[in-house]
Design a protein around this motif. Structure first.
Motif, mmCIF file in Angstrom:
data_model
loop_
_atom_site.group_PDB
_atom_site.id
_atom_site.type_symbol
_atom_site.label_atom_id
_atom_site.label_comp_id
_atom_site.label_asym_id
_atom_site.label_seq_id
_atom_site.Cartn_x
_atom_site.Cartn_y
_atom_site.Cartn_z
ATOM 1 N N PRO A 102 0.522 -1.293 -0.029
ATOM 2 C CA PRO A 102 -0.334 0.251 -0.206
ATOM 3 C C PRO A 102 0.827 1.109 0.241
ATOM 4 C CG PRO A 102 -0.961 -1.365 1.455
ATOM 5 C CD PRO A 102 0.603 -1.725 0.653
ATOM 6 N N VAL A 103 1.889 1.109 0.974
ATOM 7 C CA VAL A 103 2.865 2.286 1.085
ATOM 8 C C VAL A 103 3.478 2.322 -0.792
ATOM 9 C CG1 VAL A 103 5.552 1.737 0.817
ATOM 10 C CG2 VAL A 103 5.217 3.448 1.739
ATOM 11 N N VAL A 104 3.725 1.766 -1.876
ATOM 12 C CA VAL A 104 3.148 2.482 -3.006
ATOM 13 C C VAL A 104 2.629 2.943 -3.307
ATOM 14 C CG1 VAL A 104 4.127 1.244 -5.477
ATOM 15 C CG2 VAL A 104 4.854 -0.136 -3.649
ATOM 16 N N PHE A 105 1.133 3.146 -2.979
ATOM 17 C CA PHE A 105 0.344 3.766 -3.567
ATOM 18 C C PHE A 105 -0.369 4.926 -2.500
ATOM 19 C CE2 PHE A 105 -0.564 -0.542 -4.441
ATOM 20 C CZ PHE A 105 -0.593 -0.216 -6.496
ATOM 21 N N ILE A 106 -0.073 5.181 -1.641
ATOM 22 C CA ILE A 106 0.205 6.350 -0.905
ATOM 23 C C ILE A 106 1.106 7.318 -1.512
ATOM 24 C CG2 ILE A 106 0.338 6.736 1.317
ATOM 25 C CD1 ILE A 106 -1.068 4.379 2.769
ATOM 26 N N THR A 107 2.293 7.071 -2.021
ATOM 27 C CA THR A 107 3.317 7.564 -2.339
ATOM 28 C C THR A 107 2.902 8.548 -3.691
ATOM 29 O OG1 THR A 107 5.199 6.331 -1.103
ATOM 30 C CG2 THR A 107 6.055 7.918 -3.020
ATOM 31 N N ALA A 108 2.660 7.188 -4.505
ATOM 32 C CA ALA A 108 1.931 7.718 -5.743
ATOM 33 C C ALA A 108 1.227 9.003 -5.391
ATOM 34 C CB ALA A 108 1.713 6.799 -6.707
ATOM 35 N N ALA A 109 -0.029 8.546 -4.462
ATOM 36 C CA ALA A 109 -0.825 10.043 -4.117
ATOM 37 C C ALA A 109 -0.569 11.381 -4.140
ATOM 38 C CB ALA A 109 -2.387 9.169 -3.333
ATOM 39 N N MET A 110 0.274 10.358 -2.807
ATOM 40 C CA MET A 110 1.397 12.057 -1.946
ATOM 41 C C MET A 110 1.644 13.106 -3.749
ATOM 42 S SD MET A 110 2.531 10.998 1.450
ATOM 43 C CE MET A 110 3.418 12.089 1.718
ATOM 44 N N LEU A 111 2.463 12.006 -3.902
ATOM 45 C CA LEU A 111 2.983 12.875 -5.254
ATOM 46 C C LEU A 111 2.167 13.606 -6.125
ATOM 47 C CD1 LEU A 111 6.272 10.554 -5.630
ATOM 48 C CD2 LEU A 111 5.855 12.900 -4.877
ATOM 49 N N LEU A 112 1.685 12.591 -6.186
ATOM 50 C CA LEU A 112 -0.165 13.271 -7.399
ATOM 51 C C LEU A 112 0.156 14.882 -7.090
ATOM 52 C CD1 LEU A 112 -1.829 10.432 -8.712
ATOM 53 C CD2 LEU A 112 -0.568 12.724 -10.252
ATOM 54 N N LEU A 113 -1.019 14.851 -5.138
ATOM 55 C CA LEU A 113 -0.925 16.029 -4.979
ATOM 56 C C LEU A 113 -0.220 16.876 -4.785
ATOM 57 C CD1 LEU A 113 -3.334 16.926 -3.045
ATOM 58 C CD2 LEU A 113 -1.975 16.336 -1.136
ATOM 59 N N ALA A 114 0.664 16.704 -4.258
ATOM 60 C CA ALA A 114 1.818 18.202 -4.637
ATOM 61 C C ALA A 114 2.426 18.885 -6.010
ATOM 62 C CB ALA A 114 3.439 16.826 -4.005
ATOM 63 N N VAL A 115 2.136 17.589 -6.934
ATOM 64 C CA VAL A 115 1.921 18.483 -8.151
ATOM 65 C C VAL A 115 0.722 19.325 -8.646
ATOM 66 C CG1 VAL A 115 1.544 17.683 -10.897
ATOM 67 C CG2 VAL A 115 3.283 16.385 -9.213
ATOM 68 N N TYR A 116 -0.510 18.923 -7.966
ATOM 69 C CA TYR A 116 -1.641 19.873 -8.020
ATOM 70 C C TYR A 116 -1.049 20.687 -7.526
ATOM 71 C CZ TYR A 116 -6.183 20.801 -7.186
ATOM 72 O OH TYR A 116 -7.390 21.861 -7.544
ATOM 73 N N LEU A 117 -0.860 20.874 -6.393
ATOM 74 C CA LEU A 117 -0.803 21.912 -4.832
ATOM 75 C C LEU A 117 0.252 22.864 -5.424
ATOM 76 C CD1 LEU A 117 -1.285 20.316 -1.881
ATOM 77 C CD2 LEU A 117 -2.228 21.801 -2.728
ATOM 78 N N LEU A 118 1.686 22.072 -6.244
ATOM 79 C CA LEU A 118 2.500 23.545 -6.372
ATOM 80 C C LEU A 118 2.671 24.411 -7.167
ATOM 81 C CD1 LEU A 118 5.958 22.809 -6.603
ATOM 82 C CD2 LEU A 118 5.469 22.364 -9.268
ATOM 83 N N PRO A 119 1.877 24.365 -8.030
ATOM 84 C CA PRO A 119 1.117 25.638 -8.454
ATOM 85 C C PRO A 119 0.336 27.037 -7.850
ATOM 86 C CG PRO A 119 0.303 24.604 -9.802
ATOM 87 C CD PRO A 119 0.718 23.624 -8.960
ATOM 88 N N ILE A 120 -0.188 26.115 -6.930
ATOM 89 C CA ILE A 120 -1.134 27.093 -5.887
ATOM 90 C C ILE A 120 -0.187 28.000 -4.554
ATOM 91 C CG2 ILE A 120 -2.932 26.893 -4.084
ATOM 92 C CD1 ILE A 120 -4.077 24.555 -6.061
ATOM 93 N N LEU A 121 0.172 26.635 -4.230
ATOM 94 C CA LEU A 121 1.359 27.322 -2.890
ATOM 95 C C LEU A 121 2.757 27.334 -3.223
ATOM 96 C CD1 LEU A 121 0.719 24.065 -0.314
ATOM 97 C CD2 LEU A 121 -0.559 26.006 -0.377
ATOM 98 N N GLY A 122 3.817 26.942 -4.383
ATOM 99 C CA GLY A 122 4.454 27.455 -4.660
ATOM 100 C C GLY A 122 5.415 26.141 -4.405
ATOM 101 N N VAL A 123 6.700 26.365 -5.173
ATOM 102 C CA VAL A 123 7.907 25.322 -4.549
ATOM 103 C C VAL A 123 7.832 24.538 -3.507
ATOM 104 C CG1 VAL A 123 10.408 25.001 -5.563
ATOM 105 C CG2 VAL A 123 8.892 26.103 -6.765
ATOM 106 N N LEU A 124 8.715 26.030 -2.801
ATOM 107 C CA LEU A 124 8.917 25.528 -1.826
ATOM 108 C C LEU A 124 8.541 24.527 -0.237
ATOM 109 C CD1 LEU A 124 11.398 25.838 0.662
ATOM 110 C CD2 LEU A 124 10.664 28.303 1.273
ATOM 111 N N PRO A 125 6.714 25.727 0.319
ATOM 112 C CA PRO A 125 6.005 24.365 0.861
ATOM 113 C C PRO A 125 5.964 23.383 0.432
ATOM 114 C CG PRO A 125 4.580 26.359 -0.109
ATOM 115 C CD PRO A 125 6.081 27.222 -0.464
ATOM 116 N N VAL A 126 5.906 23.567 -0.874
ATOM 117 C CA VAL A 126 5.176 21.702 -1.246
ATOM 118 C C VAL A 126 6.605 20.820 -1.468
ATOM 119 C CG1 VAL A 126 4.771 20.319 -3.126
ATOM 120 C CG2 VAL A 126 3.774 22.617 -3.123
ATOM 121 N N MET A 127 8.072 20.994 -1.869
ATOM 122 C CA MET A 127 9.229 20.723 -1.192
ATOM 123 C C MET A 127 9.217 20.312 0.112
ATOM 124 S SD MET A 127 11.706 21.201 -4.140
ATOM 125 C CE MET A 127 12.704 22.150 -3.252
ATOM 126 N N VAL A 128 8.940 21.271 1.337
ATOM 127 C CA VAL A 128 8.784 21.031 1.991
ATOM 128 C C VAL A 128 8.063 19.986 2.996
ATOM 129 C CG1 VAL A 128 9.069 21.626 4.463
ATOM 130 C CG2 VAL A 128 10.508 23.450 3.355
#
Length: 179
Positions: A102-128
């Motif tokens: 399951p950790v594989v799918f959770i990781t994929a979901a987290m990375l997809l969420l990060a890509v979605y949030l990147l233009p909204i929040l910016g690079v620094l908070p998403v990378m942190v």
């Protein structure tokens, strides 16, 4: 189990594949990655050209194409890795009948969420957030090391791009911090 069974990717965990032939799962993953790279590279051909007055050093297609090219080369080499390791007497301990945890799918979901949030929040908070949460998700329990990594790496990457490479990361809520 016959050699033919091992060649097609149905080897059991712990049994080394023969030093010849490809694993089907490696070929499938490689094929999917190559297809994705081809589609993404084609997409970069459709981008508008930047006027010479605004061009800095390289056109906007250079960095994505370098990344796509790197993934493409690694995808081409992927099927050979198992063969090279088997010839060296190393069992990768992967493949066969086991399903992804399951950790594989959770990781994929987290990375997809990060890509979605990147233009909204910016690079620094998403990378942190990503640098803090992924190691913990993967089982790292040295929280001080995770905190140093989770804060230090994004700051270093952001500073490198903003100051050394002069790449504008000015988007999202935190975009103006490093101008």
């Amino acid at each position: 189990m016959t050699d033919a069974d091992r060649i097609d990717g149905s080897e059991r965990r712990g049994a080394a594949p023969p030093a010849f032939g490809f694993d089907r799962s490696d070929l499938a993953v490689s094929g999917v990655l190559i297809l994705i790279c081809a589609i993404l590279y084609w997409d970069t051909t459709r981008w508008d050209a930047v006027p010479q007055a605004l061009a800095q050093n390289a056109p906007p297609t250079v960095f994505p194409r370098l990344l796509i090219g790197s993934v493409f080369v690694m995808a081409l080499l992927l099927p050979f890795e198992r063969i090279w390791k088997a010839r060296a007497g190393i069992d990768l301990g992967i493949g066969g009948h086991t399903i992804a945890r399951p950790v594989v799918f959770i990781t994929a979901a987290m990375l997809l969420l990060a890509v979605y949030l990147l233009p909204i929040l910016g690079v620094l908070p998403v990378m942190v957030a990503t640098s803090l949460l992924l190691p913990i998700l993967w089982g790292e329990r040295r929280y001080v090391a995770v905190a140093l990594f989770g804060i230090g790496l994004p700051l270093a990457v952001t500073a490198l791009f903003a100051f050394a490479l002069k790449v504008n990361l000015g988007f999202g809520l935190t975009g103006n911090l490093f101008r």
